[in-house]
Design an enzyme around this catalytic site. Structure first.
Site, PDB file in Angstrom:
ATOM      1  N   ASP A   1      44.007 -61.098  32.181  1.00  0.00           N
ATOM      2  CA  ASP A   1      42.641 -60.747  31.615  1.00  0.00           C
ATOM      3  C   ASP A   1      42.326 -59.323  32.100  1.00  0.00           C
ATOM      4  OD1 ASP A   1      40.595 -61.046  29.845  1.00  0.00           O
ATOM      5  OD2 ASP A   1      39.355 -62.057  31.312  1.00  0.00           O
TER       6      ASP A   1
ATOM      7  N   HIS B   1      29.729 -53.821  29.678  1.00  0.00           N
ATOM      8  CA  HIS B   1      29.891 -55.104  30.308  1.00  0.00           C
ATOM      9  C   HIS B   1      29.862 -55.112  31.879  1.00  0.00           C
ATOM     10  CE1 HIS B   1      30.800 -59.257  31.216  1.00  0.00           C
ATOM     11  NE2 HIS B   1      32.039 -58.892  31.711  1.00  0.00           N
TER      12      HIS B   1
ATOM     13  N   GLU C   1      36.458 -61.569  23.350  1.00  0.00           N
ATOM     14  CA  GLU C   1      37.375 -60.627  23.844  1.00  0.00           C
ATOM     15  C   GLU C   1      38.552 -60.566  22.934  1.00  0.00           C
ATOM     16  OE1 GLU C   1      39.331 -61.118  27.677  1.00  0.00           O
ATOM     17  OE2 GLU C   1      37.413 -62.199  28.652  1.00  0.00           O
TER      18      GLU C   1
ATOM     19  N   ARG D   1      29.979 -69.568  35.609  1.00  0.00           N
ATOM     20  CA  ARG D   1      29.553 -68.503  36.150  1.00  0.00           C
ATOM     21  C   ARG D   1      29.137 -69.047  37.572  1.00  0.00           C
ATOM     22  NH1 ARG D   1      31.308 -63.998  33.833  1.00  0.00           N
ATOM     23  NH2 ARG D   1      30.886 -63.782  31.595  1.00  0.00           N
TER      24      ARG D   1
ATOM     25  N   ASP E   1      37.302 -66.204  26.531  1.00  0.00           N
ATOM     26  CA  ASP E   1      37.774 -66.702  27.728  1.00  0.00           C
ATOM     27  C   ASP E   1      36.480 -67.286  28.697  1.00  0.00           C
ATOM     28  OD1 ASP E   1      39.634 -66.780  29.837  1.00  0.00           O
ATOM     29  OD2 ASP E   1      38.643 -64.814  30.863  1.00  0.00           O
TER      30      ASP E   1
ATOM     31  N   GLU F   1      33.088 -65.371  27.290  1.00  0.00           N
ATOM     32  CA  GLU F   1      33.464 -63.923  26.836  1.00  0.00           C
ATOM     33  C   GLU F   1      34.242 -63.882  25.713  1.00  0.00           C
ATOM     34  OE1 GLU F   1      35.569 -63.076  30.814  1.00  0.00           O
ATOM     35  OE2 GLU F   1      33.769 -62.893  31.794  1.00  0.00           O
TER      36      GLU F   1
ATOM     37  N   LYS G   1      37.422 -69.620  35.882  1.00  0.00           N
ATOM     38  CA  LYS G   1      38.040 -68.984  34.496  1.00  0.00           C
ATOM     39  C   LYS G   1      39.180 -69.756  33.904  1.00  0.00           C
ATOM     40  CE  LYS G   1      35.998 -65.012  34.451  1.00  0.00           C
ATOM     41  NZ  LYS G   1      35.313 -64.364  33.241  1.00  0.00           N
TER      42      LYS G   1
ATOM     43  N   GLU H   1      25.020 -61.649  30.055  1.00  0.00           N
ATOM     44  CA  GLU H   1      24.404 -60.307  29.722  1.00  0.00           C
ATOM     45  C   GLU H   1      23.300 -60.798  28.552  1.00  0.00           C
ATOM     46  OE1 GLU H   1      27.527 -57.100  28.900  1.00  0.00           O
ATOM     47  OE2 GLU H   1      28.387 -59.155  29.027  1.00  0.00           O
TER      48      GLU H   1
ATOM     49  N   GLN I   1      32.522 -69.381  39.526  1.00  0.00           N
ATOM     50  CA  GLN I   1      33.039 -67.954  39.894  1.00  0.00           C
ATOM     51  C   GLN I   1      32.346 -67.156  41.143  1.00  0.00           C
ATOM     52  OE1 GLN I   1      32.652 -65.677  36.292  1.00  0.00           O
ATOM     53  NE2 GLN I   1      33.603 -63.630  37.198  1.00  0.00           N
TER      54      GLN I   1
ATOM     55  N   THR J   1      41.165 -71.076  27.966  1.00  0.00           N
ATOM     56  CA  THR J   1      40.899 -69.897  27.178  1.00  0.00           C
ATOM     57  C   THR J   1      41.321 -70.089  25.694  1.00  0.00           C
ATOM     58  OG1 THR J   1      41.433 -68.568  29.009  1.00  0.00           O
ATOM     59  CG2 THR J   1      41.914 -67.422  26.859  1.00  0.00           C
TER      60      THR J   1
END
Length: 400
Positions: free
Chosen positions: A116, A123, A189, A225, A221, A187, A241, A346, A228, A245
């Site tokens: 990844d 971002h 992607e 948070r 993904d 996420e 993570k 975000e 993480q 996925t």
């Protein structure tokens, strides 16, 4: 034009023809391609000698077909187009068309390795401003190489697979605690599927991208948070993570995206020689994120700072080998506006600005029972649209 009912003008017309693996009627998984609202059974087509692929289309995954290389990919694609457009083939092919609504999609390929990246400047800058408000938003190395990490291939799942809320350690004012993540995120992607492998010690330069990469999938993904944030220093993402996925069930071949290439953002400072790709092109993919049925964001992939070819070159510059079925993802796709971001971190600015959904409820991060769907389109020939399918997942309570 195709003789398949309803397929002309569809984003799944013969200009697209994505590959997937499906089950139907009690039979095991087999390979198909989507045309309109139907799946063409490619296992059956090869069994009937309508397509010659050396048996690669008669397998339960796409891996054998991916391994064949670009010349064979192009030949099979051209033959499928002939079968679906020339009226004389209709009597033999029509019995092999199955309504999409009647099939169940499976993981389309056996994933080799999963990498990844972190390739959106918008971002990366947003994350920097959220977590390091009094420091430069981008770290010093960010514009010199595509930042990435190796993920866990065994937890890549097909769209529709429920996602169990992960547990792990998170930091509190009283010290670390163990329990379910309370800052579960997405996420949005784009993933690239490797077909042709490379040898250990071999470098794959930017101009050989299309020799090795077969096609594109959408990726979610999922990210915890809080887990993480506590674990990632100094070695980067791990348990926050690796729990899941999700990828879309349809692999859109690069040939279907021939009209989607567009100039990528100018890179300043200039990159090192092995990362220079001429022409410097990205893909004009338009993503959309729906949270419990409410459209909350439309990230533009064309703004990604690092291109797919640069990512592949950097992935192998140390001599790391490629394997058939390797998947590498772009990293979160975010544009410059708040309604163009690809993560809820975000969108809610670190959880400080809740989002209101259509049912009147508000969210900062994912709650149990929430469903997220990511979709995307690209420009096709003569004003047509190419659909990349959808990747969706629903959050289940933690298994504690």
């Amino acid at each position: 034009m195709t003789w398949v009912e309803g397929a002309t003008g569809s984003p799944y017309g013969v200009h697209n023809l994505p590959y997937g693996v499906f089950t139907h009627g009690g039979r095991g998984p087999r390979i198909g391609t989507r045309v309109g609202d139907f799946v063409l059974d490619l296992d059956g087509a090869e069994a009937a000698d309508l397509i010659l692929a050396g048996g690669a289309l008669r397998q339960p995954t796409l891996n054998a077909f991916l391994r064949l290389g670009r010349a064979q990919w192009a030949a099979v694609r051209q033959r499928i187009i002939e079968l679906l457009t020339e009226p004389e083939h209709r009597p033999a092919v029509q019995p092999l068309l199955i309504p999409v609504a009647e099939v169940e999609m499976a993981l389309p390929f056996e994933v080799g390795d999963y990498v990844d990246f972190y390739s959106s400047e918008h971002h990366a800058a947003n994350v920097g401003r959220i977590f390091r408000p009094n420091q430069p938003p981008l770290l010093p190395n960010w514009k010199h190489l595509p930042i990435g990490y190796h993920g866990r291939a065994g937890t890549v799942v097909v769209s529709g697979t429920p996602i169990t809320r992960p547990c792990g350690q998170r930091s509190t004012p009283d010290g670390p605690v163990y329990g379910p993540s309370i800052r579960l995120d997405i996420e949005a992607e784009v993933g690239f599927v490797v077909g042709v492998p490379s040898a250990l010690g071999e470098r794959v330069p930017v101009d050989r991208f299309a020799e090795h990469v077969f096609g594109v999938v959408l990726v979610n993904d999922w990210s915890a948070r809080d887990i993480q944030a506590w674990e990632y220093q100094p070695l980067g993402p791990f348990l926050g993570k690796s729990f899941a996925t999700s990828i879309s069930p349809w692999v859109v071949p690069l040939d279907a995206l021939a009209h989607a290439w567009t100039p990528a953002p100018v890179q300043d400072p200039p990159v090192l020689d092995y990362l220079r790709d001429e022409p410097h092109l990205g893909l004009d993919l338009r993503l959309a994120v729906d949270w419990n049925g409410t459209r909350v964001s439309e990230p533009p992939f064309s703004t990604m700072y690092w291109t797919p070819a640069q990512q592949l070159a950097h992935l192998t510059v140390n001599g790391a080998s490629l394997r058939t079925g390797d998947l590498y993802a772009s990293g979160t796709v975010s544009g410059e506006r708040r309604d163009q971001v690809g993560s809820f971190l975000e969108l809610t600015w670190g959880g400080r600005e809740p989002v209101r959904l259509a049912d009147g409820s508000t969210r900062t991060f994912l709650e149990d029972g929430d469903t997220v769907t990511i979709s995307a389109t690209a420009p096709g020939p003569d004003g047509a649209t190419v659909a990349l399918g959808e990747v969706t997942g629903t959050i289940l309570p933690a298994a504690v």
